[in-house]
Design a protein around this motif. Structure first.
Motif, PDB file in Angstrom:
ATOM      1  N   PRO A 170       0.832  -1.207   0.000  1.00  0.00           N
ATOM      2  CA  PRO A 170       0.000   0.000   0.000  1.00  0.00           C
ATOM      3  C   PRO A 170       0.870   1.262   0.000  1.00  0.00           C
ATOM      4  O   PRO A 170       2.012   1.248   0.477  1.00  0.00           O
ATOM      5  CB  PRO A 170      -0.790  -0.102   1.314  1.00  0.00           C
ATOM      6  CG  PRO A 170      -0.687  -1.526   1.742  1.00  0.00           C
ATOM      7  CD  PRO A 170       0.602  -2.053   1.165  1.00  0.00           C
ATOM      8  N   HIS A 171       0.315   2.340  -0.527  1.00  0.00           N
ATOM      9  CA  HIS A 171       1.053   3.603  -0.671  1.00  0.00           C
ATOM     10  C   HIS A 171       1.698   4.039   0.657  1.00  0.00           C
ATOM     11  O   HIS A 171       2.879   4.394   0.690  1.00  0.00           O
ATOM     12  CB  HIS A 171       0.100   4.694  -1.197  1.00  0.00           C
ATOM     13  CG  HIS A 171       0.777   5.983  -1.505  1.00  0.00           C
ATOM     14  ND1 HIS A 171       1.585   6.157  -2.607  1.00  0.00           N
ATOM     15  CD2 HIS A 171       0.764   7.171  -0.849  1.00  0.00           C
ATOM     16  CE1 HIS A 171       2.048   7.388  -2.620  1.00  0.00           C
ATOM     17  NE2 HIS A 171       1.568   8.027  -1.570  1.00  0.00           N
ATOM     18  N   GLY A 172       0.937   3.995   1.749  1.00  0.00           N
ATOM     19  CA  GLY A 172       1.467   4.424   3.049  1.00  0.00           C
ATOM     20  C   GLY A 172       2.631   3.570   3.524  1.00  0.00           C
ATOM     21  O   GLY A 172       3.563   4.082   4.141  1.00  0.00           O
TER      22      GLY A 172
ATOM     23  N   GLU B 125       5.133  12.279   1.633  1.00  0.00           N
ATOM     24  CA  GLU B 125       3.753  12.311   1.155  1.00  0.00           C
ATOM     25  C   GLU B 125       3.556  13.467   0.172  1.00  0.00           C
ATOM     26  O   GLU B 125       2.839  13.341  -0.817  1.00  0.00           O
ATOM     27  CB  GLU B 125       2.816  12.452   2.354  1.00  0.00           C
ATOM     28  CG  GLU B 125       1.414  12.000   2.130  1.00  0.00           C
ATOM     29  CD  GLU B 125       0.643  11.940   3.438  1.00  0.00           C
ATOM     30  OE1 GLU B 125      -0.295  11.128   3.489  1.00  0.00           O
ATOM     31  OE2 GLU B 125       0.962  12.677   4.395  1.00  0.00           O
TER      32      GLU B 125
ATOM     33  N   GLU C  54      -0.586  10.204  -3.289  1.00  0.00           N
ATOM     34  CA  GLU C  54      -1.314   8.972  -3.628  1.00  0.00           C
ATOM     35  C   GLU C  54      -1.477   8.876  -5.139  1.00  0.00           C
ATOM     36  O   GLU C  54      -1.812   9.848  -5.799  1.00  0.00           O
ATOM     37  CB  GLU C  54      -2.693   8.991  -2.952  1.00  0.00           C
ATOM     38  CG  GLU C  54      -3.485   7.724  -3.128  1.00  0.00           C
ATOM     39  CD  GLU C  54      -3.036   6.585  -2.234  1.00  0.00           C
ATOM     40  OE1 GLU C  54      -2.938   5.445  -2.726  1.00  0.00           O
ATOM     41  OE2 GLU C  54      -2.774   6.830  -1.048  1.00  0.00           O
ATOM     42  N   GLY C  55      -1.197   7.705  -5.683  1.00  0.00           N
ATOM     43  CA  GLY C  55      -1.327   7.503  -7.125  1.00  0.00           C
ATOM     44  C   GLY C  55      -0.031   7.700  -7.886  1.00  0.00           C
ATOM     45  O   GLY C  55       0.094   7.275  -9.031  1.00  0.00           O
TER      46      GLY C  55
END
Length: 149
Positions: free
Chosen positions: A105-107, A135, A140-141
């Motif tokens: 996952p991104h995080g 971040e 995100e993406g």
């Protein structure tokens, strides 16, 4: 056929709804024999062995680089079993590492960059600041590059 036996027991644990059946205790030692253990997640297993991922600069990464002997323990009290594996650790290919990193996952990807495993940090705020900077750099993406470590 030890891997076949392990696969059957692993399926038994999953079938009994054991929480995190892939959780295993990895024990390493310094070159002079001082042991340390921690829990990690098994990501795959096959005839080559058992695969887990770690930051090469973490304590376990440094210990494995200096002394490749390792012990894995899969505790499974709900089905009254445990599996112990001993052997030597070696790094898998960079392509496999990159494929795994991209699946996270991104995080988790940002966390891998923000956290310098096994090092003391000044404060939680310092870690949060690093994470926020990452971040902003990789929203995100957007693809997060694979850390060299």
């Amino acid at each position: 056929e030890p891997m076949g036996q392990f696969a059957r027991w692993f399926e038994d644990a999953a079938g009994e709804n054991v929480f995190e059946p892939n959780a295993m205790i990895v024990s390493t030692a310094t070159p002079d024999g001082r042991p340390s253990s921690r829990t990690v997640l098994l990501k795959q297993f096959d005839e080559r062995g058992f695969v887990f991922f770690t930051n090469y600069e973490s304590r376990k990464g440094r210990e494995l680089a200096a002394n490749p002997y390792v012990s894995l323990l899969f505790p499974c009290p709900p089905i009254a079993r445990q599996v112990i594996v001993t052997g030597t650790a070696s790094r898998i290919g960079r392509d496999e590492t990159a494929a795994y990193f991209r699946s996270r996952p991104h995080g988790s990807k940002l966390g891998a960059w923000a956290s310098e495993q096994s090092t003391v940090i000044a404060s939680r705020e310092e870690l949060d600041r690093r994470y926020a900077e990452l971040e902003a750099r990789y929203p995100e993406g957007e693809q997060v590059p694979v850390p060299p470590q």
